[in-house]
Design a protein around this motif. Sequence first.
Motif: not given
Length: 316
Positions: A75, A77, A173, A177, A203, A211
């Motif tokens: 993912v 970041n 999502q 993640y 997130f 992110y």
Amino acid sequence: MPNQPFSFPGQTGFYRGKVRDVYSFANHPAGPRLVMVASDRISAFDVVLPRPVPHKGQVLNQTAAYFLQATADIVPNWLLTVPDPAVSAGIQCEPYAVEMVVRGYLAGHAWRTYREGGRVLCGVTLPDGLRENDRLPKPILTPTTKAHEGHDEDISRDDILARSIVSEADYVQLENYALALFARGTDMAAKRGLILVDTKYEFGRVGDTIYLIDEVHTPDSSRYFYTDGYAERLAANQPQRQLSKEFVREWLMANGFQGKDGQTVPTMSDEWLTQISTRYIELFETVTGQSFQPAPEEDRDAQIEKAIVAYLQTNN
């Protein structure tokens, strides 16, 4: 670490969290940026304890940077650079108002809830017959709300969606993640002789991109057991040898403090603070395989300020 906030050219905001001081720069030439200074403050039960722990901020910052870099293929970041051992700089995101807590074992808060008879945690039903520190049938998500002040609160997936805290598409999502990150963290821990017991992820988003933000797999956000001896200790109903902040919580509880109204934080001696610092350094070295190199303590605030000013003069 500074008791008073710094003031930087172009700074558009400041927020002091339990552990981190966060500076925002909405007009940075490369786009909105955040600079986070990881302090030596330590919190437990959502209360900042009165004395700082030597080197804790550096440990947290460098551990988080290590894992952010190691999971960037899963993912995107927020991290762009580490201008000082205790400072991270990166993309300013709009944070989601939930923390994604993943648990692979029945420990800590989950165990305390289970021991008191609770079998549903954040909408997840747990089977009967589990012992403290048992491995769960599979990792579970137990989200919490994010509180700027006071206590975070458990919340279920259904409640998050019903209250429109996160859209269903985004939540799916975030789940994917979080579970993928936990699987990566589990594999990385196993290679270092550790078990990743539980952890939390935060997130945010910029436009349509999600992110990973804040810290990842650090001793403040995660619990680790040593693999060696885990099964024997479990069979003998003995406490696990662990690397996490849980030992601080246990010490506070043993001394009559759980963050409740009217309770007073017990006195933290120099020896106890040194022990906490040693545990944090041990975790960094164990999970990363790197040797910890303490930043020079002389003029530490000036070092941090100089590093941030230098970063702000870049286009990163």
